[in-house]
Design a protein around this motif. Structure first.
Motif, PDB file in Angstrom:
ATOM      1  N   ALA A 150      -4.464   5.177 -21.564  1.00  0.00           N
ATOM      2  CA  ALA A 150      -4.852   6.545 -21.214  1.00  0.00           C
ATOM      3  C   ALA A 150      -6.363   6.693 -21.211  1.00  0.00           C
ATOM      4  N   LYS A 151      -6.978   6.095 -22.216  1.00  0.00           N
ATOM      5  CA  LYS A 151      -8.423   6.200 -22.351  1.00  0.00           C
ATOM      6  C   LYS A 151      -9.128   5.514 -21.182  1.00  0.00           C
ATOM      7  N   ILE A 152      -8.706   4.285 -20.896  1.00  0.00           N
ATOM      8  CA  ILE A 152      -9.320   3.534 -19.796  1.00  0.00           C
ATOM      9  C   ILE A 152      -9.108   4.277 -18.472  1.00  0.00           C
ATOM     10  N   ALA A 153      -7.899   4.798 -18.289  1.00  0.00           N
ATOM     11  CA  ALA A 153      -7.578   5.490 -17.033  1.00  0.00           C
ATOM     12  C   ALA A 153      -8.195   6.893 -16.999  1.00  0.00           C
ATOM     13  N   ARG A 154      -8.758   7.282 -18.114  1.00  0.00           N
ATOM     14  CA  ARG A 154      -9.351   8.617 -18.266  1.00  0.00           C
ATOM     15  C   ARG A 154      -8.349   9.731 -17.898  1.00  0.00           C
ATOM     16  N   VAL A 155      -7.157   9.608 -18.489  1.00  0.00           N
ATOM     17  CA  VAL A 155      -6.128  10.652 -18.357  1.00  0.00           C
ATOM     18  C   VAL A 155      -5.566  10.910 -19.744  1.00  0.00           C
TER      19      VAL A 155
END
Lengths: 197, 197
Positions: A31-36
């Motif tokens: 989620a963090k990497i995908a910024r969601v």
DNA sequence: TCTCTGACTAAAAATCTATTTTGGTCATTT
DNA sequence: AAATGACCAAAATAGATTTTTAGTCAGAGA
């Protein structure tokens, strides 16, 4: 227009799986990497395994398509095998997801990683079996059980490309693998037909 | 005349290793089965691993001798391979130590069990490599790296006898294994020389 | 209203601790 | 001198406790 969140998730997950493996990839991290938000992931995928499956599927499809493209029905079996193996070989070298998952599978016994590997192998086996069947039908190779022949073929491939280098220390060049394939599988090691002058 | 305590220990340990595997065999247990004090074991062997090694050594030697006996220098390579493999196959089926250790090795990652397996494989590889070398020298098979060829040969053997049955569910008969060996390894699957009249 | 979020929860994994087991020793017995 | 089994330290196991993580959902923001 908003970004394609699904694609972002998939890309982030693919990166993380390839980099850290299945187990060490957390949904928070993805989620963090995908910024969601983490919840967003679950609007597209029911669970972690399904997300993984999607990525593996795409991966497998890419490989099979690659191999399929290397095959020309007009050309002989040996040559097609040659080119297809070469392509798979190169693909493997470039994308380390497969290698990492193999490791994770053997070192830790992650169930999902095992599933991923088995999926790839099954897809590869199916592909090879189909072409073996064709070759038999065309009379290019001797009559044989396509399933078993594909299995032996893939195993020999892995033996030459993965196992032997790790045993002997020295990896093969592409041409070596192809030559050895011909020697051990296509022509056989028996010295019977062409007597040496 | 007192009993041969060393032999008692070895026999007890061999039984226990075969029955329970390496890890689940305790020195107390071996002592009890052998009806000796635990200290007595340590007058013959420095530690558990060495005791295990002795037993594996005997085991390996037995197999290699068996295979060696099946080889007749006057007969062709294919036939010798045929007979030697058959004997090894039968031996495996009778003595389950090997099978049990393989399992222990894969399920639990016992280091010593791994060592034992590797020892067996190395001995087998050495044996095969030597005979491949001979066959090449006699011109019975094509020139090739004996080490690699032995490796491929043994791998193919394991693929046919162990892996494929566990994948497909149905084990092979002895004759099947031999026929497949000829097809995949000796003669090759390529349909090139004898045109099908 | 609909999409997206991150605090929240239950369950799984990791960590720590107490207890047991086990490989190996050695003073004593035979 | 050969054999033994009580003994010990180290390793494995089990249990309790804490941390991490997959998955949820009430509510914020558009």
């Amino acid at each position: 227009m908003s970004i394609d969140r699904r694609a972002e998730v998939v890309q982030a997950a693919a990166r993380s799986f390839a980099l850290f493996g299945y187990k060490a990839t957390t949904m928070d991290q993805v989620a963090k990497i995908a910024r969601v938000g983490k919840g967003t992931i679950y609007t597209f995928f029911d669970n972690k395994e399904q997300l993984f499956e999607e990525i593996m599927n795409a991966f497998v499809e890419e490989i099979v398509q690659l191999a399929e493209k290397a095959v020309d029905p007009a050309k002989p079996f040996a040559e097609n095998l040659h080119r297809a193996l070469l392509d798979v070989l190169n693909f493997r070298r470039e994308h380390e997801l497969f290698t990492r998952l193999s490791l994770e599978m053997k070192e830790i016994g992650t169930a999902a990683a095992g599933f991923g590997i088995r999926m790839m192998e099954e897809a590869l086996l199916e592909f090879v079996a189909r072409h073996v069947e064709d070759a038999v039908a065309k009379g290019e190779i001797k009559p044989c059980d396509p399933q078993l022949t594909a299995y032996v073929l893939v195993k020999l491939f892995i033996t030459l490309v993965v196992d032997w280098p790790s045993v002997s220390g020295r990896p093969f060049q592409e041409e070596d693998v192809m030559r050895l394939f011909e020697l051990y599988f296509l022509d056989g090691i028996s010295q019977k037909s062409g007597s040496p002058l």
